[in-house]
Motif scaffolding. Structure first.
Motif, PDB file in Angstrom:
ATOM      1  N   ASP A 145       0.846  -1.197   0.000  1.00 24.64           N
ATOM      2  CA  ASP A 145       0.000   0.000   0.000  1.00 24.64           C
ATOM      3  C   ASP A 145       0.877   1.240   0.000  1.00 24.64           C
ATOM      4  OD1 ASP A 145      -1.802   2.161   0.838  1.00 24.64           O
ATOM      5  OD2 ASP A 145      -3.223   0.551   1.281  1.00 24.64           O
ATOM      6  N   GLU A 146       0.658   2.117  -0.962  1.00 19.94           N
ATOM      7  CA  GLU A 146       1.487   3.309  -1.106  1.00 19.94           C
ATOM      8  C   GLU A 146       1.305   4.295   0.045  1.00 19.94           C
ATOM      9  OE1 GLU A 146      -1.674   5.636  -4.044  1.00 19.94           O
ATOM     10  OE2 GLU A 146       0.240   4.906  -4.828  1.00 19.94           O
ATOM     11  N   ASP A 147       0.249   4.136   0.825  1.00 18.07           N
ATOM     12  CA  ASP A 147       0.011   5.031   1.957  1.00 18.07           C
ATOM     13  C   ASP A 147       0.694   4.567   3.239  1.00 18.07           C
ATOM     14  OD1 ASP A 147      -1.542   6.808   0.482  1.00 18.07           O
ATOM     15  OD2 ASP A 147      -3.372   5.657   0.845  1.00 18.07           O
ATOM     16  N   PHE A 148       1.361   3.421   3.202  1.00 17.44           N
ATOM     17  CA  PHE A 148       2.101   2.960   4.368  1.00 17.44           C
ATOM     18  C   PHE A 148       3.507   3.545   4.328  1.00 17.44           C
ATOM     19  CE2 PHE A 148       4.923   0.017   6.587  1.00 17.44           C
ATOM     20  CZ  PHE A 148       4.260  -0.132   7.788  1.00 17.44           C
ATOM     21  N   PRO A 149       4.011   4.105   5.431  1.00 14.64           N
ATOM     22  CA  PRO A 149       3.464   4.076   6.793  1.00 14.64           C
ATOM     23  C   PRO A 149       2.735   5.361   7.205  1.00 14.64           C
ATOM     24  CG  PRO A 149       5.740   4.726   6.906  1.00 14.64           C
ATOM     25  CD  PRO A 149       5.428   4.561   5.430  1.00 14.64           C
ATOM     26  N   MET A 150       2.469   6.271   6.284  1.00 14.59           N
ATOM     27  CA  MET A 150       1.876   7.547   6.659  1.00 14.59           C
ATOM     28  C   MET A 150       0.482   7.377   7.246  1.00 14.59           C
ATOM     29  SD  MET A 150       4.341   9.471   6.118  1.00 14.59           S
ATOM     30  CE  MET A 150       3.496  10.995   6.517  1.00 14.59           C
ATOM     31  N   GLU A 151      -0.306   6.419   6.725  1.00 16.09           N
ATOM     32  CA  GLU A 151      -1.653   6.169   7.221  1.00 16.09           C
ATOM     33  C   GLU A 151      -1.745   4.717   7.702  1.00 16.09           C
ATOM     34  OE1 GLU A 151      -4.687   7.332   4.475  1.00 16.09           O
ATOM     35  OE2 GLU A 151      -3.569   9.082   3.789  1.00 16.09           O
ATOM     36  N   VAL A 152      -0.943   4.419   8.702  1.00 15.93           N
ATOM     37  CA  VAL A 152      -0.751   3.033   9.091  1.00 15.93           C
ATOM     38  C   VAL A 152      -2.037   2.375   9.565  1.00 15.93           C
ATOM     39  CG1 VAL A 152       0.014   3.707  11.404  1.00 15.93           C
ATOM     40  CG2 VAL A 152       0.630   1.469  10.515  1.00 15.93           C
ATOM     41  N   GLU A 153      -2.884   3.084  10.345  1.00 19.73           N
ATOM     42  CA  GLU A 153      -4.114   2.448  10.836  1.00 19.73           C
ATOM     43  C   GLU A 153      -5.038   2.076   9.689  1.00 19.73           C
ATOM     44  OE1 GLU A 153      -3.005   5.357  12.047  1.00 19.73           O
ATOM     45  OE2 GLU A 153      -2.869   5.237  14.243  1.00 19.73           O
ATOM     46  N   ARG A 154      -5.241   3.009   8.759  1.00 19.29           N
ATOM     47  CA  ARG A 154      -6.138   2.729   7.633  1.00 19.29           C
ATOM     48  C   ARG A 154      -5.578   1.606   6.771  1.00 19.29           C
ATOM     49  NH1 ARG A 154      -6.568   2.724   2.699  1.00 19.29           N
ATOM     50  NH2 ARG A 154      -4.455   3.552   2.394  1.00 19.29           N
ATOM     51  N   ALA A 183      -6.939 -13.349  13.779  1.00 16.69           N
ATOM     52  CA  ALA A 183      -5.701 -12.712  13.352  1.00 16.69           C
ATOM     53  C   ALA A 183      -5.388 -11.523  14.243  1.00 16.69           C
ATOM     54  CB  ALA A 183      -5.812 -12.258  11.890  1.00 16.69           C
ATOM     55  N   LEU A 184      -4.146 -11.462  14.670  1.00 16.42           N
ATOM     56  CA  LEU A 184      -3.655 -10.292  15.395  1.00 16.42           C
ATOM     57  C   LEU A 184      -2.322  -9.890  14.809  1.00 16.42           C
ATOM     58  CD1 LEU A 184      -3.808  -9.475  19.138  1.00 16.42           C
ATOM     59  CD2 LEU A 184      -1.657  -9.179  17.916  1.00 16.42           C
ATOM     60  N   ALA A 185      -2.216  -8.629  14.416  1.00 16.10           N
ATOM     61  CA  ALA A 185      -0.977  -8.098  13.851  1.00 16.10           C
ATOM     62  C   ALA A 185      -0.495  -6.935  14.705  1.00 16.10           C
ATOM     63  CB  ALA A 185      -1.197  -7.632  12.407  1.00 16.10           C
ATOM     64  N   ALA A 186       0.794  -6.907  14.992  1.00 13.29           N
ATOM     65  CA  ALA A 186       1.395  -5.811  15.741  1.00 13.29           C
ATOM     66  C   ALA A 186       2.533  -5.233  14.910  1.00 13.29           C
ATOM     67  CB  ALA A 186       1.914  -6.296  17.089  1.00 13.29           C
ATOM     68  N   LEU A 187       2.525  -3.920  14.735  1.00 13.44           N
ATOM     69  CA  LEU A 187       3.563  -3.240  13.980  1.00 13.44           C
ATOM     70  C   LEU A 187       4.250  -2.212  14.869  1.00 13.44           C
ATOM     71  CD1 LEU A 187       0.968  -3.672  11.834  1.00 13.44           C
ATOM     72  CD2 LEU A 187       2.688  -2.755  10.261  1.00 13.44           C
ATOM     73  N   VAL A 188       5.567  -2.163  14.782  1.00 10.25           N
ATOM     74  CA  VAL A 188       6.337  -1.096  15.406  1.00 10.25           C
ATOM     75  C   VAL A 188       6.868  -0.231  14.276  1.00 10.25           C
ATOM     76  CG1 VAL A 188       8.278  -0.507  16.888  1.00 10.25           C
ATOM     77  CG2 VAL A 188       6.972  -2.593  17.333  1.00 10.25           C
ATOM     78  N   VAL A 189       6.403   0.999  14.237  1.00 10.46           N
ATOM     79  CA  VAL A 189       6.807   1.946  13.193  1.00 10.46           C
ATOM     80  C   VAL A 189       7.387   3.158  13.899  1.00 10.46           C
ATOM     81  CG1 VAL A 189       6.086   3.306  11.213  1.00 10.46           C
ATOM     82  CG2 VAL A 189       4.955   1.128  11.695  1.00 10.46           C
ATOM     83  N   GLY A 190       8.714   3.268  13.855  1.00  9.45           N
ATOM     84  CA  GLY A 190       9.361   4.331  14.599  1.00  9.45           C
ATOM     85  C   GLY A 190       9.138   4.136  16.089  1.00  9.45           C
ATOM     86  N   ARG A 191       8.542   5.133  16.728  1.00  6.43           N
ATOM     87  CA  ARG A 191       8.269   5.049  18.160  1.00  6.43           C
ATOM     88  C   ARG A 191       6.856   4.565  18.462  1.00  6.43           C
ATOM     89  NH1 ARG A 191      10.983  10.030  17.808  1.00  6.43           N
ATOM     90  NH2 ARG A 191       8.991  11.159  17.829  1.00  6.43           N
ATOM     91  N   PHE A 192       6.096   4.182  17.428  1.00 12.06           N
ATOM     92  CA  PHE A 192       4.691   3.846  17.629  1.00 12.06           C
ATOM     93  C   PHE A 192       4.454   2.342  17.527  1.00 12.06           C
ATOM     94  CE2 PHE A 192       4.529   8.295  16.582  1.00 12.06           C
ATOM     95  CZ  PHE A 192       3.545   8.787  17.430  1.00 12.06           C
ATOM     96  N   LEU A 193       3.606   1.861  18.416  1.00 11.35           N
ATOM     97  CA  LEU A 193       3.139   0.484  18.393  1.00 11.35           C
ATOM     98  C   LEU A 193       1.683   0.495  17.955  1.00 11.35           C
ATOM     99  CD1 LEU A 193       3.256  -2.574  19.126  1.00 11.35           C
ATOM    100  CD2 LEU A 193       2.615  -1.901  21.468  1.00 11.35           C
ATOM    101  N   VAL A 194       1.381  -0.258  16.891  1.00 13.52           N
ATOM    102  CA  VAL A 194       0.023  -0.365  16.370  1.00 13.52           C
ATOM    103  C   VAL A 194      -0.381  -1.832  16.417  1.00 13.52           C
ATOM    104  CG1 VAL A 194      -1.513   0.058  14.412  1.00 13.52           C
ATOM    105  CG2 VAL A 194       0.393   1.615  14.850  1.00 13.52           C
ATOM    106  N   VAL A 195      -1.497  -2.119  17.057  1.00 13.84           N
ATOM    107  CA  VAL A 195      -1.997  -3.491  17.168  1.00 13.84           C
ATOM    108  C   VAL A 195      -3.372  -3.559  16.538  1.00 13.84           C
ATOM    109  CG1 VAL A 195      -2.688  -5.343  18.731  1.00 13.84           C
ATOM    110  CG2 VAL A 195      -0.664  -3.961  19.257  1.00 13.84           C
TER     111      VAL A 195
END
Length: 380
Positions: A145-154, A183-195
Motif C-alpha cells: 500500500d502506497e500510503d504505508f506508513p503515513m496512514e498506518v491504521e487505515r 488474526a492479530l498483527a502488531a507493527l512497530v513503526v518508529g516510536r509507535f506500536l500499532v496493534v
C-alpha cells in the motif's frame, strides 16, 4: 519442541494464489508453528484489481495515549522471539510470523525513521489453510500500500479486509481450503506500536511491570460484539455465534452459511479489526502476543509477571516465549499454543524497587500503664 505437529501433505500445502495481475516478489522471514523454526521464503503476491481500492469502513481506533515529552527521543531497540506447540490437540492450526525489519524483509521503498517491524499470530479453526493464507498475504497487502506508513491504521485495517476477500476468492476456486482464522498483527513503526486484532488472540504490553491490554478478546458474549452481531442479523446460541463459532471476528469461514455477507453489513462474522495505537516510551519493556490457548491459563498481568522474571534471568525473547508455552502446558491449556515476545530494549527489565511503607508505631497497654504511672509520679 516436543510433540508432533500433525502436519500432513494436505495441511502443509500452501493455499493457491487465486488472483491474476502483475506480481511483486519480496523476501521475508516467515515463521510457521510447524517446527518453531523461522523459514526463509520468497513468494509472489498477486492483487486483484477490485481490491486495490477498498471501501473505507468505520475502523475502531483507540485514541493514542500520550507519552511524556521527555520520552519524545526514545527509539526502541527491537528483539523478538517466538515459540509454538501443538499442545493436546491432534493437529496444529496456529501460525505466527516475525519480521524484525519489515522494510527490508518485504522490500518496502518508503524510508521509515527508526525501527519497522511486523508480528502476527493466526489461530486457525476448521483447518490451517486460512491461517497460512493470512500469514502470507496480510503483511504483503500492508507493504504494497502506497500510503504505508503515513496512514498506518487505515492501511492495516484495509489489509485485513483485502486478505479476507482474497481468501474468499481462493475458496471459490478450491473448496478444500474452507476454514477460518483469527488474526492479530502488531507493527512497530518508529516510536509507535500499532496493534490490529480480529478474534480472541491478545497482545499485552509491559510498561514498567504493569500489564496494558493492547487488544480486546472478540467473544460473541461481549456486549459490544453482541450488539453488532444482532444488528447484522446474527444471534448468539449457547455462547456461540449463530451456534457455530466461539469468536465474533475472524478471517475466512466463507463456507459457513449465514456468517459472511457481501452487502453493506458484511454479516455477523466480521473481518474488520479493532486497532489500538500507543507511543512507546523508555518505560515500555516488551510485548506479548499470543493465541487464546495462552490466555486460557494466563491473565494479562500474570503473563507479564512471568515473562518479566524470565527475561530478568536470561534476557532472551526466544527462551521467554518457550517458557510461556511450557508453563501453559503445565497449566493444562487444551489448545494449540503460539506466542511471540517482542522486547523494546537491549537490557533486561529492571528490578522494581517497591516504596518502603511508612512505619506505623503503636504503644502497648502495658506501656500506656507505665507512662501513666510516670506522669502520676510527676504530678505528686
Amino acid at each position: 519442541m516436543e510433540g508432533n505437529n500433525g502436519s500432513s501433505s494436505e495441511n502443509s500445502r500452501r493455499p493457491p494464489i487465486p488472483l491474476s495481475a502483475s506480481t511483486t516478489t519480496t523476501s521475508c522471514r516467515q515463521c510457521f508453528s510447524i517446527d518453531s523454526v523461522p523459514v526463509n521464503c520468497k513468494k509472489t503476491l498477486v492483487r486483484h484489481q477490485s481490491l486495490v481500492k477498498t471501501k473505507t469502513l468505520d475502523i475502531s481506533v483507540k485514541p493514542q495515549l500520550g507519552a511524556e515529552n521527555h520520552d519524545a527521543d526514545f527509539i526502541p531497540i527491537i528483539r523478538s522471539g517466538a515459540w509454538a506447540d501443538i499442545g493436546f490437540r491432534s493437529s496444529m492450526e496456529d501460525v505466527y510470523i516475525c519480521a524484525d525489519n519489515f522494510v527490508s524483509d518485504y522490500g518496502l521503498k518508503n524510508a521509515i525513521d527508526g525501527p519497522s517491524s511486523f508480528y502476527g499470530v493466526f489461530d486457525g479453526h476448521g483447518g490451517k489453510h486460512a491461517a497460512d493464507f493470512a500469514s502470507y498475504h496480510l503483511p504483503r497487502f500492508i507493504a504494497e500500500d502506497e500510503d504505508f506508513p503515513m496512514e498506518v491504521e487505515r492501511v492495516v485495517a484495509s489489509a485485513f479486509l483485502q486478505t479476507d476477500s482474497a481468501f474468499a476468492k481462493a475458496c471459490s476456486l478450491d473448496a478444500a481450503l474452507a476454514s477460518g482464522t483469527t488474526a492479530l498483527a502488531a507493527l512497530v513503526v518508529g516510536r509507535f506500536l500499532v496493534v490490529a486484532n480480529a478474534g480472541d488472540c491478545r497482545a499485552v504490553l509491559c510498561r514498567r511491570g504493569n500489564a496494558i491490554d493492547m487488544s480486546n478478546d472478540h467473544k460473541p458474549m461481549c456486549s459490544k460484539e453482541r450488539k453488532r452481531i444482532e444488528a447484522s442479523g446474527g444471534y448468539i446460541y449457547d455462547g456461540y455465534l449463530n451456534g457455530l463459532l466461539n469468536v465474533a471476528r475472524a478471517l475466512g469461514d466463507w463456507h459457513m452459511e449465514g456468517l459472511k455477507g457481501n452487502g453493506s453489513d458484511g454479516g455477523p462474522l466480521s473481518a474488520e479489526p479493532e486497532l489500538m495505537t500507543r507511543q512507546l516510551t523508555e518505560e515500555d519493556e516488551f510485548l506479548i502476543i499470543g493465541c487464546d490457548g495462552i490466555w486460557d491459563v494466563f491473565r494479562s498481568q500474570n503473563a507479564v509477571d512471568f515473562a518479566r522474571r524470565r527475561l530478568q534471568e536470561h534476557n532472551d525473547p526466544v527462551m521467554c516465549s518457550k517458557d510461556l508455552v511450557d508453563e501453559a502446558l503445565k497449566r493444562k491449556s487444551g489448545d494449540n499454543l503460539a506466542v511471540i515476545v517482542v522486547c523494546f530494549q537491549s537490557d533486561p527489565p529492571r528490578n522494581l524497587v517497591a516504596p518502603r511503607p511508612r512505619v506505623h508505631r503503636s504503644i502497648s497497654a502495658e506501656g500506656l500503664r507505665e507512662l501513666q504511672g510516670f506522669l502520676d509520679d510527676l504530678a505528686k
